[in-house]
Design an enzyme around this catalytic site. Sequence first.
Site, short mmCIF file in Angstrom:
data_model
loop_
_atom_site.label_atom_id
_atom_site.label_comp_id
_atom_site.label_asym_id
_atom_site.label_seq_id
_atom_site.Cartn_x
_atom_site.Cartn_y
_atom_site.Cartn_z
N ASP A 44 67.76 57.51 58.94
CA ASP A 44 66.59 56.81 58.39
C ASP A 44 65.31 57.30 59.06
OD1 ASP A 44 68.26 55.34 56.87
OD2 ASP A 44 67.90 53.44 57.87
N CYS A 93 64.79 44.00 52.79
CA CYS A 93 63.48 43.44 52.49
C CYS A 93 63.35 41.98 52.90
CB CYS A 93 63.20 43.58 50.99
SG CYS A 93 63.24 45.29 50.40
#
Length: 550
Positions: free
Chosen positions: A73, A113
């Site tokens: 990531d 999120c």
Amino acid sequence: MGHIPLPNPPSLVESGPFRFLIFDAPNEDNLPLYINELKRHNIKHLVRACDPTYGIEPLRSAGIEVHDMPFPDGGFPTDSIVGEWLRLLENIKTSNGDEGSSGGGKSTVGVHCLSTDHQILTNRGFMFLHQIQQAEPGLLVASYQPETGHLVYEPFTLVLNPEFKQTMIEFSSKEERNRWEDKSDCYGHSEFSSASPSNYMSVVVTPKHDMYCANGDSNFVKVHAEDLLTNEDKNFTFLAHASSGVLQDSSVVLPFVTELGLASEKENSFLELYAYWIGCGTLEFNQGSPFAIQFSINKERDFEWMEGHFNTLNLIENEHWNTNNDNIYITEDRWVKFFFDAYENDYKTNTDTSFEKGLLEWVWKLNKNQLRALFRGLSRSCGKETVIGNTIYTPSAKLRDDLVTLSLHAGYAVNFEHERDTKQVWSVSYTSSTQWTQPNIHSKSDVCSVEYTGSTWCVRVPSGFIVARRAHAVNDIITKASKPIIMGNCVAGLGRAPVLVAIALIEGGMQPLQAIEFIRERRRGSINMKQLQYLKQYKRKGKRGPCSIM
């Protein structure tokens, strides 16, 4: 049935014979929606740069070949991954001839999120998802630079995931949790409120969302939320302020400096006086014309404090200022004109001269030290000062919200509350005390799994951080909010697929910075600083020049 768009639209990057489609990671529930989008763009190859999060059989059945090329990531691919990527492009080009083909890239944002009862800090204040979606152009999102400790505002990409039921992770101190339960009112008041003070931290995120915290004496690092859900007795420290404050343009000349002829060393004296006037001042008129700036003195010691600032600013008693009972008046022409020009319209539309005055636009250009001078004046005029922190009181929700954001700009941690025993008064508490700037969460009592049904959302920004809080609104007025904290954004979407596409563009003949800008124009927030440095140093691998790839 007509075309159903994805929650976060894909970004199409075209150069030469290739078309690269960059989009957010699907999950098992919405994969059919993504397959329809891929087919609509005639995509034949999908490169999965993350760990698998969905099955590939539906894709294969749709005639889409999946290629796994994972790398970390927010990082960049190994040489072997780069080689595999370039071979894939060469094979696609060869199999399709010089007419070109369709290439598919995917970013890996998934559902890492926030729930929809959260706001993130922008250059227009804290905003909910629907406010960001409806915002006019020019909106920027606050991020954080851990190397310098600065708050910065950056372009962003909005990430919205469809509504479905899932398990989320809640981080709330046990005292703060009371303010968000059903038995509390819209202000967070409850008869069951804890006698212990809250640290005001409360957020609800998806399991793989990046939290920014430290454990014990360790440094702050990004950690998946689910990794903090443990039966072990651990204490996690979060970050609720940017110690260096907001990063501002040092070349900006503030209007009061030029209009009042102030030297730089006198700016803070003016700011303290201006802020004191905001809290308990007005303009005096004589036959419709302004003739004085009035300060209503709250405490005897404020006379001496103001006199000290007047001396610093070369304002002479009985010539530029005078006193009358508990009031001080500045009559110096330039000062009166400056204040009148700024607030003339407010006074024309308000017959009551004690109306709540707003802060002027140039306040948003102040740096950390200047803002702290502003807060010193406000806390003296309409607040209180203590050893661990200060509080400002105001009946204005607008001023309250401005003060919350400006506190963060000044490098403070901040929270606000509705004063339970005083109607329509808000208290804004700000501090640089470590106890409050680095709130603690205990793994056993303050971290838990919660079931959530609804959409999740976040943003991606180049620096990889956001400032977020939980909030509740009534008639568009925020009535309660948790303490803003710094956390990771949807970092996975910042650059895996865009990095691969950039490599393809560089191999095709573009200069690295040109390729980066080309992609960012089509997908805002792509490619973080770490990836940018990698791409700037990238050397073409193709032996036959651009035509060997593109």
